[in-house]
Design a protein around this motif. Sequence first.
Motif, short mmCIF file in Angstrom:
data_model
loop_
_atom_site.label_atom_id
_atom_site.label_comp_id
_atom_site.label_asym_id
_atom_site.label_seq_id
_atom_site.Cartn_x
_atom_site.Cartn_y
_atom_site.Cartn_z
N ALA A 83 0.83 -1.21 0.00
CA ALA A 83 0.00 0.00 0.00
C ALA A 83 0.86 1.25 0.00
CB ALA A 83 -0.93 -0.01 1.21
N GLY A 84 1.92 1.27 0.82
CA GLY A 84 2.81 2.42 0.84
C GLY A 84 3.51 2.64 -0.49
N PHE A 85 3.90 1.54 -1.15
CA PHE A 85 4.53 1.65 -2.46
C PHE A 85 3.56 2.22 -3.49
CE2 PHE A 85 5.45 -0.15 -6.64
CZ PHE A 85 6.77 0.26 -6.83
N ALA A 86 2.32 1.75 -3.45
CA ALA A 86 1.32 2.25 -4.40
C ALA A 86 1.07 3.74 -4.22
CB ALA A 86 0.02 1.48 -4.23
N LEU A 87 1.00 4.20 -2.97
CA LEU A 87 0.73 5.61 -2.72
C LEU A 87 1.94 6.49 -3.05
CD1 LEU A 87 -1.23 5.38 0.65
CD2 LEU A 87 -2.16 5.86 -1.62
N ALA A 88 3.15 5.96 -2.88
CA ALA A 88 4.35 6.76 -3.09
C ALA A 88 4.79 6.79 -4.55
CB ALA A 88 5.49 6.23 -2.23
N ARG A 89 4.60 5.68 -5.26
CA ARG A 89 5.12 5.57 -6.62
C ARG A 89 4.04 5.64 -7.70
NH1 ARG A 89 9.14 7.05 -4.79
NH2 ARG A 89 11.20 6.00 -4.73
N ARG A 90 2.81 5.42 -7.35
CA ARG A 90 1.71 5.52 -8.33
C ARG A 90 0.86 6.72 -7.96
NH1 ARG A 90 4.90 2.62 -9.99
NH2 ARG A 90 4.72 0.46 -10.70
N ARG A 91 1.24 7.85 -8.52
CA ARG A 91 0.58 9.10 -8.13
C ARG A 91 -0.87 9.16 -8.60
NH1 ARG A 91 3.47 11.30 -4.09
NH2 ARG A 91 5.71 11.28 -4.58
N ARG A 92 -1.16 8.55 -9.74
CA ARG A 92 -2.51 8.63 -10.29
C ARG A 92 -3.00 7.23 -10.64
NH1 ARG A 92 -2.14 13.74 -14.58
NH2 ARG A 92 -1.54 15.34 -13.03
N PHE A 93 -4.02 6.79 -9.95
CA PHE A 93 -4.73 5.56 -10.32
C PHE A 93 -6.11 5.62 -9.71
CE2 PHE A 93 -2.45 4.60 -6.40
CZ PHE A 93 -3.42 3.99 -5.62
N ARG A 94 -7.01 4.88 -10.31
CA ARG A 94 -8.39 4.92 -9.86
C ARG A 94 -8.50 4.34 -8.45
NH1 ARG A 94 -12.75 2.52 -13.88
NH2 ARG A 94 -11.83 4.26 -15.08
N GLY A 95 -9.10 5.08 -7.55
CA GLY A 95 -9.26 4.62 -6.18
C GLY A 95 -8.15 5.04 -5.24
N ARG A 96 -7.23 5.89 -5.71
CA ARG A 96 -6.11 6.29 -4.84
C ARG A 96 -6.59 7.05 -3.61
NH1 ARG A 96 -2.33 10.06 -3.50
NH2 ARG A 96 -0.16 9.32 -3.43
N ASP A 164 15.33 8.61 -4.43
CA ASP A 164 15.27 9.13 -5.80
C ASP A 164 14.67 8.06 -6.71
OD1 ASP A 164 15.57 10.42 -8.15
OD2 ASP A 164 17.77 10.51 -8.12
N PRO A 165 13.51 8.33 -7.32
CA PRO A 165 12.90 7.34 -8.21
C PRO A 165 13.68 7.11 -9.49
CG PRO A 165 11.68 9.39 -8.29
CD PRO A 165 12.68 9.55 -7.20
N ALA A 166 14.69 7.95 -9.75
CA ALA A 166 15.47 7.79 -10.98
C ALA A 166 16.21 6.46 -11.00
CB ALA A 166 16.46 8.95 -11.12
N ILE A 167 16.56 5.93 -9.83
CA ILE A 167 17.26 4.64 -9.77
C ILE A 167 16.35 3.53 -10.29
CG2 ILE A 167 18.42 2.99 -8.25
CD1 ILE A 167 19.05 5.29 -6.39
N GLU A 168 15.11 3.54 -9.85
CA GLU A 168 14.15 2.54 -10.34
C GLU A 168 13.84 2.75 -11.82
OE1 GLU A 168 10.97 2.17 -7.01
OE2 GLU A 168 12.04 4.04 -6.68
N GLU A 169 13.75 4.00 -12.25
CA GLU A 169 13.49 4.27 -13.66
C GLU A 169 14.65 3.80 -14.53
OE1 GLU A 169 12.78 8.41 -13.76
OE2 GLU A 169 10.85 8.31 -12.70
N ALA A 170 15.86 3.94 -14.02
CA ALA A 170 17.02 3.49 -14.79
C ALA A 170 17.00 1.97 -14.95
CB ALA A 170 18.31 3.93 -14.10
#
Length: 271
Positions: A83-96, A164-170
């Motif tokens: 749940a914490g990952f969804a709220l921190a990394r998925r800024r926009r989704f239905r039901g947030r 930094d989310p750039a590490i995951e994006e890389a």
Amino acid sequence: MTGRLSRFLLTALVFGYAFLHAPIATLIVYSFNDSRLVTVWSGFSLRWYAALLENEALLDAAWVSLRVALLAATGATVLGTLAGFALARRRRFRGRTLLAAMLATPLVMPEVILGLALLLLFVASEVLVGWPTERGIGTIAVAHVTLAMAYVAVVVQSRLGGLDPAIEEAAADLGARPATVFVRITLPMIAPGVVAGWLLAFTLSLDDLVLASFVSGPGATTLPMAIFSSVRMGVSPQINALATVIVVVVAAGVLAAGRLVFANGKKTYSS
């Protein structure tokens, strides 16, 4: 003026900590009291520790609390991390917004209301689907997961917010699948937060009295429930002995964790 303010703050700090810890120190001292009266000192003795080892009711309650805490902490950590990952990394989704509100509800809702709601849920669920057939360790664990996962989600979300989310994006740009990125990149980085959430959930479950009182059954009495029932009929010196054992175990765990963190930090700094 600054010196007077510093002395005042230091004095307030000393008195504040003394107010918090002096009763605990008194409890530890009187756990070695030979008298049956917890406020009258009659000599040093270990009789109440020996009596505690023979008290099957308290030992069974401690075992129930430990099993429930392990189950609840593990379940709350898994669900709260996701749940914490969804709220921190998925800024926009239905039901947030709904998910965030549902996670925040156990943090602000009185445990009496939450316990009553869960009790009614278990009763209705038994009628509709036949589960739970009886209230016990399973229902207590579910109730504690409901409460603790909100705390785990807050801790994990805060930890992810500082990374930094750039590490995951890389890693994703290099061809890693989302599950691989989470397991091999994200999870190791947030491991301290996950461990902190697990420990917090374990402590909340081990300490809970209100929720367990609503959703427990005749064969599942947790340690806080047993202590509360015992204290209502008068404080027994065995309770002092039990509290001393818990304080020693918790202090040893905190010291061990502190040394581990210090050793890891020193190793990281040296490298």
